[in-house]
Design an enzyme around this catalytic site. Structure first.
Site, short mmCIF file in Angstrom:
data_model
loop_
_atom_site.label_atom_id
_atom_site.label_comp_id
_atom_site.label_asym_id
_atom_site.label_seq_id
_atom_site.Cartn_x
_atom_site.Cartn_y
_atom_site.Cartn_z
N VAL A 22 0.82 -1.06 -0.10
CA VAL A 22 0.20 -0.11 -0.08
C VAL A 22 0.80 1.31 0.06
CG1 VAL A 22 -1.71 1.32 1.34
CG2 VAL A 22 -1.86 -1.20 1.13
N ASP A 41 10.74 3.12 6.52
CA ASP A 41 10.31 1.88 6.74
C ASP A 41 11.26 1.40 8.02
OD1 ASP A 41 8.19 -0.50 5.25
OD2 ASP A 41 9.65 -1.17 6.52
N CYS A 266 -6.79 -8.41 3.63
CA CYS A 266 -7.88 -7.54 3.79
C CYS A 266 -9.27 -8.15 4.16
CB CYS A 266 -7.85 -6.69 2.19
SG CYS A 266 -6.96 -5.24 2.21
#
Length: 440
Positions: A22, A41, A266
């Site tokens: 994402v 990150d 998801c």
């Protein structure tokens, strides 16, 4: 709109926290529009891959990564240089199916420690309604010493990226946006409108935006669970489910869902976030959790079907060599998180079967770390008794039944077992192959 204007002028920076399936496309999209983007990150190894021009997610592509102007960073102090933060970290579930907010809490602490006055923080991570206000904002306030609304503002814009999908991309999927007040909503909408070509859809508050995300995926989960339940019934009736769906889809209002393994980060997770908060409020789901039960059972159901076919073929399953084609949670995507193929593996293990796994998309390291599964090359597959096509990667779709047969040991066709989970092969072809076959 001062912050928006400064972002456009290059006087302020935008950060994306979490550079996965994402976060990376979002960071890349804003950088292409000329904004100064800090891609952060905690995974130093991942950052080094990006810096060297390698895209481990395969969402953006190596060429684009090599040419991007994103400032990749694993030092959280770099975030002090940004005033608009997008948090896009994963939100998995625990073993008991309760939300695991560890990543989003950690990201909130990191951003909070480096939050400058006048900043906006937008969450894209999937959470239950109320989580941003009840969990995330207090962390930002505690870590920064600032007060939400006065010292900084917060928004929520749920991610809708579909990993591996080259048609429905970030720029052509309508994006839900929300803010704690009109000022923050206006800025957040204007910023996202820079990269969302089809436009954004503002909603009245953060809780509504959070609800949109968990509900849209819960709806898909329930519909697929219905098709999976039908598949199990039709199997007993000796009716091919995909043929039924093909016929049903000739009607204009058919939804077109098909049975399958429902994993990933998801659809296989979000319903639990929704029911978790509902149960806290005293409501026990009558539909959503039952849909999850059905979908979570499908891996074992496929494995059981494979064992039955092996017995019908005269095999001793415990001594049979089984190869599974695919480990990623969906086709043409390297993401193995919450892969229901692993449920097939676990169920086969109960029968004493240790299958070998082939997946040209999945990371060998991730497969080993997440599941203890060693991925082998297709060229190394020989002398098998049963082939389970679990993921419809393009590489597997190109394999003809004649080529599939070359993977088996020398035996009569009737002793070879093929499990076609994704319905890649036509019934006519399967019947004429002479093999023992089954498809979901």
């Amino acid at each position: 709109m001062e912050l928006y204007n400064k972002l456009i002028a290059g006087d302020e920076n935008l950060s994306v926290v979490g550079l996965g399936y994402v976060g990376m496309p979002i960071a890349h999209a804003f950088a292409k529009k000329g904004l100064n983007v800090i891609g952060f990150d905690l995974n130093k190894e991942k950052i080094e891959l990006y810096r060297s021009g390698i895209d481990p997610t395969k969402e953006v592509g190596d060429d684009e990564i090599r040419n991007t102007k994103i400032n990749f960073a694993f030092d959280e102090a770099e975030l002090k240089r940004a005033k608009f933060h997008i948090i896009a970290v994963p939100t998995p579930v625990n073993m008991d199916h309760t939300p695991d907010l560890t990543p989003v809490i950690g990201a909130s602490e990191i951003v909070g420690r480096n939050l400058m006055p006048g900043s906006i923080v937008v969450y894209e991570s999937t959470v239950y309604p109320g989580c941003t206000e009840d969990v995330c904002i207090p962390i930002l306030e505690k870590q920064s010493g600032l007060k939400c609304g006065a010292g900084f503002k917060v928004g929520y814009s749920p991610e809708r990226i579909n990993p591996g999908d080259k048609v429905h991309r970030l720029e052509n999927i309508h994006k839900i946006v929300s803010g704690i007040d009109k000022e923050s909503l206006d800025i957040i909408k204007a910023v996202y409108d820079l990269v969302i070509e089809v436009g954004t859809h503002p909603v009245s508050n953060l809780r509504t935006a959070e609800a949109v995300k968990v509900v849209e995926n819960s709806q898909r989960d329930i519909n697929i669970a219905f098709m999976n339940e039908l598949a199990m019934v039709f199997d007993r009736m000796d009716i091919d489910t995909n043929e039924v769906v093909d016929g049903m889809n000739t009607k204009w209002n058919a939804l077109g869902f098909r049975p399958g393994l429902v994993g990933g980060h998801c659809i296989g997770v979000d319903p639990y976030y929704f029911t978790y908060e509902a149960e806290k409020l005293g409501y026990h789901s009558q539909i959503i959790l039952n849909g999850r039960i059905v979908n979570d059972s499908m891996g074992a159901y496929v494995a059981d079907a494979a064992v039955k076919k092996m017995i019908e073929a005269g095999q001793a399953p415990k001594k049979s060599k089984v190869v599974i084609l695919g480990l990623a949670f969906k086709e043409n995507c390297p993401d193995t998180r919450n892969s229901k193929v692993y449920d097939i593996i676990k169920q086969l293990n109960i029968y004493g079967i240790e299958p070998v796994v082939v997946d040209p998309w999945a990371s060998e390291r991730d497969a080993l770390q997440e599941y203890g599964v060693k991925i082998i090359k297709m060229d190394d597959v020989k002398n098998v008794d049963c082939v389970i096509v679990a993921v419809a990667h393009n590489e597997f779709r190109k394999i003809s039944l004649d080529d599939i047969k070359k993977l088996y040991k020398k035996c009569a066709d009737g002793e070879k077992v093929l499990i076609d989970v994704k319905g890649i092969y036509k019934i006519k072809e399967l019947k004429s192959s002479g093999m023992q076959w089954w498809r979901l």
